[in-house]
Design a protein around this motif. Structure first.
Motif, short mmCIF file in Angstrom:
data_model
loop_
_atom_site.label_atom_id
_atom_site.label_comp_id
_atom_site.label_asym_id
_atom_site.label_seq_id
_atom_site.Cartn_x
_atom_site.Cartn_y
_atom_site.Cartn_z
N GLU A 41 19.77 -1.66 8.54
CA GLU A 41 20.85 -1.21 9.40
C GLU A 41 20.42 -1.22 10.87
O GLU A 41 19.25 -0.92 11.20
CB GLU A 41 21.31 0.20 9.02
CG GLU A 41 21.90 0.31 7.61
CD GLU A 41 20.84 0.52 6.53
OE1 GLU A 41 21.21 0.65 5.35
OE2 GLU A 41 19.64 0.56 6.89
N ASP A 52 26.13 -1.66 13.90
CA ASP A 52 26.64 -2.07 12.59
C ASP A 52 27.77 -1.13 12.15
O ASP A 52 27.76 0.06 12.50
CB ASP A 52 25.54 -2.03 11.53
CG ASP A 52 24.52 -3.16 11.69
OD1 ASP A 52 24.78 -4.07 12.50
OD2 ASP A 52 23.49 -3.11 11.01
N VAL A 53 28.70 -1.66 11.40
CA VAL A 53 29.77 -0.84 10.81
C VAL A 53 29.48 -0.70 9.32
O VAL A 53 29.39 -1.70 8.61
CB VAL A 53 31.15 -1.47 11.05
CG1 VAL A 53 32.23 -0.64 10.35
CG2 VAL A 53 31.45 -1.55 12.54
N LEU A 54 29.31 0.53 8.88
CA LEU A 54 28.95 0.81 7.48
C LEU A 54 30.11 1.45 6.73
O LEU A 54 30.83 2.29 7.29
CB LEU A 54 27.73 1.73 7.42
CG LEU A 54 26.48 1.27 8.19
CD1 LEU A 54 25.36 2.29 8.01
CD2 LEU A 54 26.03 -0.10 7.72
N ARG A 55 30.26 1.07 5.48
CA ARG A 55 31.28 1.70 4.63
C ARG A 55 30.62 2.87 3.91
O ARG A 55 29.70 2.70 3.11
CB ARG A 55 31.85 0.70 3.62
CG ARG A 55 33.02 1.26 2.83
CD ARG A 55 33.87 0.16 2.24
NE ARG A 55 35.06 0.64 1.56
CZ ARG A 55 36.17 1.04 2.16
NH1 ARG A 55 36.24 1.05 3.48
NH2 ARG A 55 37.22 1.45 1.48
N TYR A 97 36.61 6.91 1.57
CA TYR A 97 35.72 5.95 2.21
C TYR A 97 36.19 5.66 3.63
O TYR A 97 37.38 5.62 3.92
CB TYR A 97 35.69 4.64 1.41
CG TYR A 97 34.97 4.77 0.08
CD1 TYR A 97 33.58 4.79 0.02
CD2 TYR A 97 35.69 4.87 -1.11
CE1 TYR A 97 32.93 4.92 -1.19
CE2 TYR A 97 35.05 5.00 -2.32
CZ TYR A 97 33.67 5.02 -2.36
OH TYR A 97 33.02 5.15 -3.57
N ASN A 98 35.21 5.45 4.51
CA ASN A 98 35.48 5.13 5.91
C ASN A 98 34.52 4.04 6.38
O ASN A 98 33.38 3.96 5.89
CB ASN A 98 35.28 6.37 6.79
CG ASN A 98 36.27 7.48 6.50
OD1 ASN A 98 37.26 7.64 7.17
ND2 ASN A 98 35.98 8.27 5.46
N ASP A 99 34.97 3.23 7.32
CA ASP A 99 34.10 2.23 7.96
C ASP A 99 33.73 2.76 9.33
O ASP A 99 34.57 2.79 10.25
CB ASP A 99 34.84 0.89 8.07
CG ASP A 99 35.17 0.29 6.71
OD1 ASP A 99 34.29 0.32 5.83
OD2 ASP A 99 36.30 -0.20 6.54
N LEU A 100 32.45 3.16 9.48
CA LEU A 100 32.01 3.83 10.70
C LEU A 100 30.87 3.07 11.37
O LEU A 100 29.94 2.60 10.69
CB LEU A 100 31.56 5.25 10.40
CG LEU A 100 32.58 6.17 9.70
CD1 LEU A 100 31.99 7.56 9.53
CD2 LEU A 100 33.88 6.23 10.48
N PRO A 101 30.92 2.96 12.71
CA PRO A 101 29.83 2.29 13.44
C PRO A 101 28.60 3.18 13.58
O PRO A 101 28.72 4.41 13.67
CB PRO A 101 30.46 1.99 14.80
CG PRO A 101 31.55 2.99 14.96
CD PRO A 101 32.06 3.29 13.59
N THR A 145 26.35 6.67 0.79
CA THR A 145 26.71 5.37 0.22
C THR A 145 26.85 5.46 -1.29
O THR A 145 27.13 4.47 -1.94
CB THR A 145 25.65 4.31 0.58
OG1 THR A 145 24.37 4.75 0.13
CG2 THR A 145 25.61 4.04 2.08
#
Length: 277
Positions: free
Chosen positions: A41, A45-48, A7-11, A63
């Motif tokens: 979205e 925004d930063v999405l996981r 998992y990553n938190d990406l803008p 997701t």
């Protein structure tokens, strides 16, 4: 830094008809397809998201929740075979590949396999059934302490009990006499370091050690008494088999637990069993 297979938190960089473009750092822009979008979205925004490779080996975001990540172990179904290896269902549209070179014995469609997920030399996600090469049999660094809580994955049966993977790094063993409940291969749960042997091998317990174990089991006995209207026909004279069947523990642990309750004047111990005071 992007972690492929995790998992990553990406803008969000931009919106396209086919989805969102996410900032993948040195890997460039990574697509999050529109089928995974809620419509709320926005750019910035930063999405996981989970990052893996699509059928053309391009990085893609999702997701959806995979059954396992890179660096982890799991027991997965074999869903297809090819001349180069086999494929496992790990919960994502593209199945997980196990090369023949990473199989101890040929894996067949319809069977299951305990594997570890890894990145190959080309940063492609793959799985290996040769799990020994990812684990240590001893703990030379003495990083584990007696009584420490750990995460285990049930692996293979042995003549002495059940081999388990400890914290994803070491082999451990639960002796048959300590297996008070069945564990399925691949099952993950919390356990405890029972002993670090002189040869640094790890013995594992499913219950906390020492007083914590007695305290926890004592609470179970007390609750059982309440559920059974104040009486259980199992005393300190009962057979180990009867005690194990009801409380999934050894006779010695049971005697310690009811002794603890007796000292607190919560129960009476009689020949026919124990009574709630």
């Amino acid at each position: 830094m992007i972690r492929i297979g995790r998992y990553n938190d990406l803008p969000v960089l931009s919106q396209l008809p086919r989805g969102l473009q996410l900032d993948g750092g040195r890997y460039g822009e990574i697509l999050l397809p529109k089928q995974y979008l809620t419509g709320d979205e926005q750019v910035g925004d930063v999405l996981r998201v989970f990052i893996y490779c699509d059928s053309e080996d391009r990085l893609i975001a999702t997701t959806e929740t995979p059954k396992v990540q890179v660096g982890e172990f799991a027991y997965l179904n074999v869903v297809d075979e090819s001349r180069h290896g086999c494929f496992l269902d790990w919960g994502l549209p593209k199945d997980l590949f196990v090369p023949f070179s990473e199989q101890k014995q040929t894996l067949q469609k319809g069977r299951q396999a305990l594997v570890r997920v890894y990145l190959d030399d080309s940063n492609r996600i793959a799985a290996s059934a040769r799990i020994d090469r990812f684990l240590q049999d001893t703990d030379d660094s003495c990083q584990f302490k007696q009584g420490e809580e750990v995460t285990i994955v049930a692996a293979d049966k042995s003549d002495l009990g059940l081999k388990v993977i400890v914290n994803g790094t070491h082999w451990g063993l639960i002796y048959t006499t300590d297996l008070f409940e069945p564990l399925k291969r691949g099952e993950t749960r919390q356990a405890y370091i029972k002993r670090v042997r002189e040869d640094q091998k790890l013995e594992i317990s499913l219950r906390p050690l020492g007083f914590a174990k007695v305290e926890g089991l004592a609470a179970e006995v007390l609750q059982k008494l309440k559920d059974e209207k104040g009486f259980i026909a199992i005393s300190d004279k009962s057979s180990p088999e009867a005690i194990k069947r009801v409380f999934k523990c050894s006779k010695n642990a049971y005697k310690q637990a009811i002794g603890n309750l007796y000292k607190q004047k919560l129960i009476k111990i009689e020949k026919d069993g124990i009574h709630l005071v």
